[in-house]
Enzyme design. Sequence first.
Site, PDB file in Angstrom:
ATOM      1  N   LEU A 250       0.847  -1.191   0.000  1.00 49.93           N
ATOM      2  CA  LEU A 250       0.000   0.000   0.000  1.00 49.93           C
ATOM      3  C   LEU A 250       0.880   1.236   0.000  1.00 49.93           C
ATOM      4  O   LEU A 250       1.804   1.337   0.801  1.00 49.93           O
ATOM      5  CB  LEU A 250      -0.911   0.017   1.232  1.00 49.93           C
ATOM      6  CG  LEU A 250      -1.848  -1.184   1.397  1.00 49.93           C
ATOM      7  CD1 LEU A 250      -2.377  -1.264   2.817  1.00 49.93           C
ATOM      8  CD2 LEU A 250      -2.997  -1.076   0.410  1.00 49.93           C
ATOM      9  N   THR A 251       0.589   2.176  -0.876  1.00 50.35           N
ATOM     10  CA  THR A 251       1.377   3.391  -0.950  1.00 50.35           C
ATOM     11  C   THR A 251       0.881   4.418   0.053  1.00 50.35           C
ATOM     12  O   THR A 251      -0.311   4.555   0.270  1.00 50.35           O
ATOM     13  CB  THR A 251       1.317   3.979  -2.374  1.00 50.35           C
ATOM     14  OG1 THR A 251       1.842   3.012  -3.283  1.00 50.35           O
ATOM     15  CG2 THR A 251       2.147   5.238  -2.479  1.00 50.35           C
ATOM     16  N   GLN A 304       8.523  -4.884  -2.600  1.00 53.44           N
ATOM     17  CA  GLN A 304       7.929  -4.757  -3.932  1.00 53.44           C
ATOM     18  C   GLN A 304       8.640  -3.675  -4.733  1.00 53.44           C
ATOM     19  O   GLN A 304       8.896  -2.586  -4.220  1.00 53.44           O
ATOM     20  CB  GLN A 304       6.442  -4.416  -3.862  1.00 53.44           C
ATOM     21  CG  GLN A 304       5.789  -4.463  -5.247  1.00 53.44           C
ATOM     22  CD  GLN A 304       4.341  -4.027  -5.252  1.00 53.44           C
ATOM     23  OE1 GLN A 304       4.032  -2.876  -4.986  1.00 53.44           O
ATOM     24  NE2 GLN A 304       3.446  -4.960  -5.572  1.00 53.44           N
ATOM     25  N   CYS A 336       0.252  -1.943 -11.114  1.00 48.06           N
ATOM     26  CA  CYS A 336       0.032  -0.529 -10.817  1.00 48.06           C
ATOM     27  C   CYS A 336      -0.643   0.158 -12.010  1.00 48.06           C
ATOM     28  O   CYS A 336      -0.119   0.113 -13.121  1.00 48.06           O
ATOM     29  CB  CYS A 336       1.349   0.164 -10.485  1.00 48.06           C
ATOM     30  SG  CYS A 336       1.155   1.914 -10.094  1.00 48.06           S
ATOM     31  N   HIS A 407      -5.024  -9.528  -8.926  1.00 51.69           N
ATOM     32  CA  HIS A 407      -6.075  -8.587  -8.544  1.00 51.69           C
ATOM     33  C   HIS A 407      -7.167  -8.676  -9.602  1.00 51.69           C
ATOM     34  O   HIS A 407      -6.889  -8.500 -10.787  1.00 51.69           O
ATOM     35  CB  HIS A 407      -5.492  -7.178  -8.469  1.00 51.69           C
ATOM     36  CG  HIS A 407      -6.463  -6.143  -8.009  1.00 51.69           C
ATOM     37  ND1 HIS A 407      -6.068  -4.849  -7.710  1.00 51.69           N
ATOM     38  CD2 HIS A 407      -7.794  -6.175  -7.773  1.00 51.69           C
ATOM     39  CE1 HIS A 407      -7.120  -4.145  -7.314  1.00 51.69           C
ATOM     40  NE2 HIS A 407      -8.178  -4.929  -7.352  1.00 51.69           N
ATOM     41  N   GLY A 456      -8.792  -8.468  -4.048  1.00 52.01           N
ATOM     42  CA  GLY A 456      -9.861  -7.598  -4.513  1.00 52.01           C
ATOM     43  C   GLY A 456     -11.136  -7.677  -3.699  1.00 52.01           C
ATOM     44  O   GLY A 456     -11.747  -8.739  -3.596  1.00 52.01           O
ATOM     45  N   ALA A 479      -6.293  -5.348   0.965  1.00 57.30           N
ATOM     46  CA  ALA A 479      -5.797  -3.976   0.813  1.00 57.30           C
ATOM     47  C   ALA A 479      -6.689  -2.996   1.550  1.00 57.30           C
ATOM     48  O   ALA A 479      -6.515  -2.745   2.735  1.00 57.30           O
ATOM     49  CB  ALA A 479      -5.698  -3.629  -0.677  1.00 57.30           C
TER      50      ALA A 479
END
Length: 609
Positions: A250-251, A304, A336, A407, A456, A479
């Site tokens: 997770l960003t 990652q 991404c 995903h 997802g 996520a």
Amino acid sequence: MSGVKRTTEGEETSTKKQDLGYEKGYAAIKPEFIIATEPVSAVYNDDEAETGDRNKDDRDNNNSKGKKKKQRGQNKKRELRQVRETVRLCSTLLDPDNIRECKHGENCSNTHDVEEYLAAKGEDLEGVCPVYQAIGYCPAGLKCRWLGSHYDQETKKLVKDLAKIEQAAIDNHEVNKISVDARGLLQRKKYNHEKAESMIKWLDSQVNNDDNKEHLEKVKENQASYVEAPLKKAEKKKLNFKGAKIVSPLTTVGNLPYRRLMKTLGADVTYGEMALSLPLIQGYNSEWALPKAHSSEYPGFGVQIAGSKHWATTKVAELIANETSSVSELNLNCGCPIDLLYRQGQGSALMEQPSRLARILKGMNYCSGDIPVTVKMRTGTKDGKNIAIPLIKRLLNEGDIASITLHGRSRQQRYTKEADWNYIAEAAKVVKEFNENQEEDKEATDKQKVQFVGNGDVFTWEDWYKATETEGIDSVMVARGALIKPWIFEEVEAKQYLDKSASERLEIYKKYADFAIQHWGPDEYGVGLARRFMCEFISFTHRYIPVGILERLPPKMNERPPKWKGRNELETLLGSTDYKDWIKITEMFLGKAGDNFNFTPKHKSNSYN
């Protein structure tokens, strides 16, 4: 829901579902907790969760160079930098027991007058310094905002707990920090990529196109001598994702304090924020902050990376193998969706170039030592045109990956529709058949099972078990579900919904705040960063609707609520969509936010007065 309401005259009339915001897409909240009949017009840009802006301005990347990245969301020009102290103490004076000579001398821009600094610093925050409490010593020294909890006024010395310091060195520290020497070599382009260079030459020889003809002639005679056989999958670290509780990369929000929090709440596997290959090779502090982890994350911590060139990703694989000590897997991002990376051929763009992707994975696998290489991808790049399954078949036959995460959305789709778990199940069968065929092959020498993980829309324990009980799916990567409801794995373990009280949720924030201070530091600047990232965290957790006020279960992640109130004032505060209330929550643990603290939410819907 009773379905009726009483008028002032006492007669019963039917209640329209839409009056309470119960139509499709809205959360079914019990009528007594609804304080407005119109649903909140909140717009969530959930791309920000997994791939969001890369303005990661923490202490390690504050000096990063290059152009500013275009940010998604409605507040595109939000200011994230934190203002530093007006009077700053020279770092040579932080610890009175260990005063060093300042190399700048009289030209030092910081003060050397301790009394002047302490007078300008202001009152200490209440309580005990989280860093001192955790490791028995506070490296921030005199700059600590909780200085009074570990400073002897009589002796003018810092208090140190030697036993706790010794224990922290064993089980409470950060790992995967690149050495100063290695980073310096990278920055001066002097690092010896011996293994990667030989593999790159061999990979270059496999690119058979007009642009590469001249190079092909040069390497044709001795291409067979470039590389040795890499470690086989069976010789690398073992991955076992069967039933594992996995937090997705997770960003921004998936920083070290958040991941550490998730480990305390039941997570088995965590991933660092996506790091870009080129800045890693160039030795930028900003990027090398991302492979860092807490000692509690390993084993089970993955790094990652994103990249579009095999020479870059191959060098990064060698760097991770050489310069880190606690990495369980090296994951290549092929999912991404953000435009900037896609145009550069990174992220989901790699799915459209299978030959390039295969070369990248082969180079990474060769140079990663005993660290297995894994890949995370989407169903495809265009909606309605799934390409993941044929790509998975090719990658399985190439033999360079230990795990695949899929995903269930395309790049184009983003989060506009629900994830396609039927397609994920089809892909899982392909991987399962491959593993079975490999087991039956008596001549095969590399029989380590390829793991398969789905991803997802997993928001409840029922979602988790429905996915993991599907044939061929080893586990699920969570996520947004773990951002909005951090205790999701506790519910998975209990196989029931947990109606967390407001005070219990507040304890989770307290733990996050402590971990954030321990990571970014207890000085003024570190507290500002901790507060900013805690607000980013709350920008997701405030979306949680307590199950005790819902009319029906299961809850849906994308259902928007009408304006509601909690069962007490604290629960109402924790569900506020106003970012100014988020700052109030941080003040419970980090002290009052000063006038110089800056935070702007990503979306204007959180900016109302």
